[in-house]
Design a protein around this motif. Sequence first.
Motif, PDB file in Angstrom:
ATOM      1  N   MET A 250      -6.806   9.284  11.271  1.00  0.00           N
ATOM      2  CA  MET A 250      -6.559   8.171  10.350  1.00  0.00           C
ATOM      3  C   MET A 250      -5.060   7.913  10.264  1.00  0.00           C
ATOM      4  O   MET A 250      -4.246   8.802  10.549  1.00  0.00           O
ATOM      5  N   GLU A 251      -4.727   6.683   9.859  1.00  0.00           N
ATOM      6  CA  GLU A 251      -3.316   6.317   9.770  1.00  0.00           C
ATOM      7  C   GLU A 251      -3.119   5.344   8.612  1.00  0.00           C
ATOM      8  O   GLU A 251      -3.922   4.426   8.415  1.00  0.00           O
ATOM      9  N   VAL A 252      -2.043   5.570   7.857  1.00  0.00           N
ATOM     10  CA  VAL A 252      -1.650   4.666   6.778  1.00  0.00           C
ATOM     11  C   VAL A 252      -0.301   4.058   7.150  1.00  0.00           C
ATOM     12  O   VAL A 252       0.629   4.778   7.531  1.00  0.00           O
ATOM     13  N   VAL A 253      -0.198   2.728   7.064  1.00  0.00           N
ATOM     14  CA  VAL A 253       0.987   2.000   7.519  1.00  0.00           C
ATOM     15  C   VAL A 253       1.646   1.336   6.307  1.00  0.00           C
ATOM     16  O   VAL A 253       0.990   0.611   5.551  1.00  0.00           O
ATOM     17  N   TYR A 254       2.955   1.596   6.140  1.00  0.00           N
ATOM     18  CA  TYR A 254       3.736   1.055   5.020  1.00  0.00           C
ATOM     19  C   TYR A 254       4.803   0.093   5.570  1.00  0.00           C
ATOM     20  O   TYR A 254       5.349   0.313   6.663  1.00  0.00           O
ATOM     21  N   TYR A 255       5.098  -0.963   4.773  1.00  0.00           N
ATOM     22  CA  TYR A 255       6.097  -1.965   5.166  1.00  0.00           C
ATOM     23  C   TYR A 255       7.123  -2.131   4.033  1.00  0.00           C
ATOM     24  O   TYR A 255       7.042  -3.072   3.232  1.00  0.00           O
ATOM     25  N   PRO A 256       8.131  -1.248   3.970  1.00  0.00           N
ATOM     26  CA  PRO A 256       9.181  -1.417   2.948  1.00  0.00           C
ATOM     27  C   PRO A 256      10.155  -2.524   3.362  1.00  0.00           C
ATOM     28  O   PRO A 256      10.373  -2.779   4.551  1.00  0.00           O
ATOM     29  N   LEU A 257      10.755  -3.163   2.354  1.00  0.00           N
ATOM     30  CA  LEU A 257      11.610  -4.334   2.588  1.00  0.00           C
ATOM     31  C   LEU A 257      12.866  -4.236   1.737  1.00  0.00           C
ATOM     32  O   LEU A 257      12.809  -3.887   0.554  1.00  0.00           O
ATOM     33  N   ASN A 258      14.014  -4.555   2.379  1.00  0.00           N
ATOM     34  CA  ASN A 258      15.279  -4.703   1.663  1.00  0.00           C
ATOM     35  C   ASN A 258      15.424  -6.182   1.283  1.00  0.00           C
ATOM     36  O   ASN A 258      15.616  -7.038   2.149  1.00  0.00           O
ATOM     37  N   MET A 259      15.318  -6.479  -0.006  1.00  0.00           N
ATOM     38  CA  MET A 259      15.286  -7.869  -0.460  1.00  0.00           C
ATOM     39  C   MET A 259      16.630  -8.582  -0.258  1.00  0.00           C
ATOM     40  O   MET A 259      16.662  -9.780  -0.003  1.00  0.00           O
ATOM     41  N   GLU A 260      17.723  -7.865  -0.348  1.00  0.00           N
ATOM     42  CA  GLU A 260      19.027  -8.511  -0.234  1.00  0.00           C
ATOM     43  C   GLU A 260      19.322  -8.910   1.212  1.00  0.00           C
ATOM     44  O   GLU A 260      19.765 -10.026   1.483  1.00  0.00           O
ATOM     45  N   ARG A 261      19.072  -8.008   2.152  1.00  0.00           N
ATOM     46  CA  ARG A 261      19.394  -8.291   3.560  1.00  0.00           C
ATOM     47  C   ARG A 261      18.189  -8.788   4.364  1.00  0.00           C
ATOM     48  O   ARG A 261      18.333  -9.079   5.554  1.00  0.00           O
ATOM     49  N   ARG A 262      17.019  -8.863   3.743  1.00  0.00           N
ATOM     50  CA  ARG A 262      15.793  -9.318   4.417  1.00  0.00           C
ATOM     51  C   ARG A 262      15.486  -8.452   5.632  1.00  0.00           C
ATOM     52  O   ARG A 262      15.143  -8.949   6.704  1.00  0.00           O
ATOM     53  N   GLU A 263      15.595  -7.146   5.459  1.00  0.00           N
ATOM     54  CA  GLU A 263      15.347  -6.199   6.544  1.00  0.00           C
ATOM     55  C   GLU A 263      14.066  -5.419   6.235  1.00  0.00           C
ATOM     56  O   GLU A 263      13.934  -4.814   5.166  1.00  0.00           O
ATOM     57  N   THR A 264      13.128  -5.448   7.186  1.00  0.00           N
ATOM     58  CA  THR A 264      11.834  -4.807   7.002  1.00  0.00           C
ATOM     59  C   THR A 264      11.683  -3.666   7.998  1.00  0.00           C
ATOM     60  O   THR A 264      12.148  -3.753   9.147  1.00  0.00           O
TER      61      THR A 264
END
Length: 334
Positions: A250-264
């Motif tokens: 099984m695998e869990v995938v996360y997508y964190p985001l830097n709101m100021e620089r729009r970097e994911t």
Amino acid sequence: PPEVTPDTKPEIQPEKQPEVPPDTKPEIQPEKQPEVTPDTKPEIQPEKLPEVTPEIKPEIQPEKLPEVTPDTKPEIQPEQPKPVTPSAPGTEASTSGSEGGEDNAPPRRKETDEEKAARRKAALEAREAAKAAAALAKGAEASVPAASAAPAAAAAGAGAAAEGAGEPPAPPKPPSPNQPRLDRAAALLRELVAEDAVEETYINEPNDHLPTLVVKNDRWKECARLFLEHAELGCDYLRNVSGVDYETHMEVVYYPLNMERRETYCIKVRTDREQPSVASVTPLWETANWNEREIFDLLGIDFPGHPDLRRIMMSDDWVGHPLRKDYVPLDPEV
């Protein structure tokens, strides 16, 4: 004739009636009967019929029939269908319902928990046996072509090398514009969390060159905190969380985001399939709350540390997890 003027009116004389004295009666002479002798026969006068003048007789015109030729066919008028009055809705249904009667249907027997468990176990065993048989057949088919294709592949490779000997080598592929970010994030994790915290890194080019990292399961909570709190990463928002069943794990995938620089970033955490478990990051990112509950409900992955881990889509008494590859419904009608 006398002259008639507008002022004069003609004098009308009353008709004189003969005087009949009261004592006198009209004399009625008896009608004389003709003498009939044996030799004489009475003369029978034919009855006179009234004369019918041509004006009195109605003129009857003969009916004209249409001319029929060999080429013409008589025109047949279609019979007009009789209007059918529609019956009131529900009449037939009510009649059939009264004839059949729901009360006459036998009650459906409810399965016990032991019968449901036995049926599910039998379905799982049948599916595993079918998978094993398909894998054996596929392996046997792949072994034969591989042995025969090895000499041909070697010959083709030698021919291609000979043809390309005179051509210049292809230029190297330019690096991804996000490769420096990926390398820096991996270096920070190895330096500040653990040397073995990162298992794999790569650039997902079809997904806008998304930097992707595969981190160890037991190091995930520390890595998540670093992505949130470190100044260079600064991922203060979690866009999405999803779960995947690869049948082997099984695998869990996360997508964190830097709101100021729009970097994911994309971070993957792998876990065992028999007892899947990944540390919850709901205390760090509140958006993970319902996403982790959905993954738990549909895939059965546990999230220790979640404040309220329970089903979110299926009912609490639902058996199994519908998005798993080995899911077998207890009731095929559902």
